[in-house]
Design a protein around this motif. Sequence first.
Motif, PDB file in Angstrom:
ATOM      1  N   UNK A   1      10.605 -12.197  -0.603  1.00  0.00           N
ATOM      2  CA  UNK A   1       8.650 -11.744  -1.212  1.00  0.00           C
ATOM      3  C   UNK A   1       8.589 -10.326  -1.635  1.00  0.00           C
ATOM      4  N   UNK A   2       7.436  -9.425  -1.992  1.00  0.00           N
ATOM      5  CA  UNK A   2       7.563  -8.842  -2.425  1.00  0.00           C
ATOM      6  C   UNK A   2       7.298  -7.164  -1.314  1.00  0.00           C
ATOM      7  N   UNK A   3       7.556  -5.834  -1.991  1.00  0.00           N
ATOM      8  CA  UNK A   3       6.944  -5.414  -0.819  1.00  0.00           C
ATOM      9  C   UNK A   3       7.049  -4.046  -1.276  1.00  0.00           C
ATOM     10  N   UNK A   4       5.558  -3.161  -0.489  1.00  0.00           N
ATOM     11  CA  UNK A   4       4.980  -2.100  -0.435  1.00  0.00           C
ATOM     12  C   UNK A   4       5.222  -1.101  -0.219  1.00  0.00           C
ATOM     13  N   UNK A   5       5.581  -0.215  -0.768  1.00  0.00           N
ATOM     14  CA  UNK A   5       5.470   1.822  -0.141  1.00  0.00           C
ATOM     15  C   UNK A   5       3.630   1.503   0.246  1.00  0.00           C
ATOM     16  N   UNK A   6       2.817   1.708   1.162  1.00  0.00           N
ATOM     17  CA  UNK A   6       2.458   2.333   1.795  1.00  0.00           C
ATOM     18  C   UNK A   6       2.431   4.072   2.429  1.00  0.00           C
ATOM     19  N   UNK A   7       1.748   4.559   3.023  1.00  0.00           N
ATOM     20  CA  UNK A   7       1.264   6.024   3.431  1.00  0.00           C
ATOM     21  C   UNK A   7      -0.373   5.980   4.193  1.00  0.00           C
ATOM     22  N   UNK A   8      -0.418   5.968   5.150  1.00  0.00           N
ATOM     23  CA  UNK A   8      -1.388   5.510   6.095  1.00  0.00           C
ATOM     24  C   UNK A   8      -2.267   7.813   5.055  1.00  0.00           C
ATOM     25  N   UNK A   9      -3.839   7.468   4.457  1.00  0.00           N
ATOM     26  CA  UNK A   9      -4.790   8.619   4.294  1.00  0.00           C
ATOM     27  C   UNK A   9      -5.593   8.683   5.030  1.00  0.00           C
ATOM     28  N   UNK A  10      -5.854  10.171   5.098  1.00  0.00           N
ATOM     29  CA  UNK A  10      -7.695  10.462   5.804  1.00  0.00           C
ATOM     30  C   UNK A  10      -8.519  10.032   4.805  1.00  0.00           C
ATOM     31  N   UNK A  11      -9.688   9.315   5.520  1.00  0.00           N
ATOM     32  CA  UNK A  11     -10.299   8.480   4.662  1.00  0.00           C
ATOM     33  C   UNK A  11     -11.190   9.311   3.853  1.00  0.00           C
ATOM     34  N   UNK A  12     -11.181  10.263   4.117  1.00  0.00           N
ATOM     35  CA  UNK A  12     -12.274  11.194   3.090  1.00  0.00           C
ATOM     36  C   UNK A  12     -11.248  11.089   1.830  1.00  0.00           C
ATOM     37  N   UNK A  13      -9.646  11.269   1.438  1.00  0.00           N
ATOM     38  CA  UNK A  13      -9.465  10.408   0.679  1.00  0.00           C
ATOM     39  C   UNK A  13      -8.549   9.261   0.093  1.00  0.00           C
TER      40      UNK A  13
ATOM     41  N   UNK B   1       7.039  -0.508  -5.572  1.00  0.00           N
ATOM     42  CA  UNK B   1       6.688  -1.424  -5.576  1.00  0.00           C
ATOM     43  C   UNK B   1       8.385  -2.796  -5.903  1.00  0.00           C
ATOM     44  N   UNK B   2       7.993  -3.435  -4.967  1.00  0.00           N
ATOM     45  CA  UNK B   2       9.500  -3.960  -5.350  1.00  0.00           C
ATOM     46  C   UNK B   2       8.740  -5.535  -5.663  1.00  0.00           C
ATOM     47  N   UNK B   3       9.058  -6.412  -6.785  1.00  0.00           N
ATOM     48  CA  UNK B   3       7.876  -7.118  -7.053  1.00  0.00           C
ATOM     49  C   UNK B   3       8.492  -8.851  -6.751  1.00  0.00           C
ATOM     50  N   UNK B   4       8.180 -10.053  -6.899  1.00  0.00           N
ATOM     51  CA  UNK B   4       8.529 -11.344  -7.442  1.00  0.00           C
ATOM     52  C   UNK B   4       8.090 -11.793  -8.473  1.00  0.00           C
TER      53      UNK B   4
END
Length: 261
Positions: free
Chosen positions: A128-140, A181-184
């Motif tokens: 599958x595909x893999x996406x890099x994620x970061x938790x951000x504050x709601x304000x941003x 991102x890694x995408x198919x």
Amino acid sequence: MIPVVDKPTIQYVVEEAVEAGIEEILIVVSSGKDAIKDHFRTHAELEALLDKKGKTDALECIQALSGLARIQYANQLEMKGLGDAVLCAKEFAGQDPVAILLGDTIIRSKSGQSALQSMVRIHDKHGGSVIALRKMPRSRISQYGVVSGKEFGEGIIEIDHLVEKPLAEKAPSLLAVSARYIVTPRIFEFLENTKPGFGGEIQITDALNALAAEERMFGFQFEGSRLDIGNKLEFIKSNLLMGLERADIRDDLMTFLKELV
Ligand code: G1P
């Protein structure tokens, strides 16, 4: 091409790809970005001159740069959005999965592996595909692509939905898409059918949302810093953070910082 410490941002990004085992790279540029091509090409005359002058360190440095990877270029004719830029890589990708690294962002992982190395590992294990994620504050959160999904285990999320730059109160989570991102290869099929979205641009997030409905897509929340060099404050922080990683200037830089506060 904005330098951080002593290298242009794009070089950090190319080095990150190479460290993750990637050997073939396509850089999508708009017209007039010849400085990027010039940076990575072989400089025979300069190499001969450095050799003659016995400047071995500088010679090794530029030889390592031009030998980093096989780099090709594609021109994005009109600035129609990130999705359109990625679509320029359709022929290059063929039937293979590809990693997409946004060239204005340096990622420093806190673990021994880079974020991209971890993502390659997840892709190799689960497909599958893999996406890099970061938790951000709601304000941003409304400055980013945002995902929703469920816990998969091993710190991974299985993504079921993505939305580009939602209003803060409508964001499906606080997990922001973060420049890797890694995408198919099916992503290109979806990109070809993606209509202009947020900001009137072709958004990769919209194509990923369509892809997630049909194939597995994982989100990897990495530990570390995401440095957006296009942002003034992050550009300055990047120089400090990465300057402190360099043995030749670390001590003097630290002394300077202590004198400031
Ligand atoms: C792009 C993407 C967005 C992502 C962001 C950071 O937005 O469209 O989904 O969250 O990069 O990686 P941009 O910063 O180009 O507006």
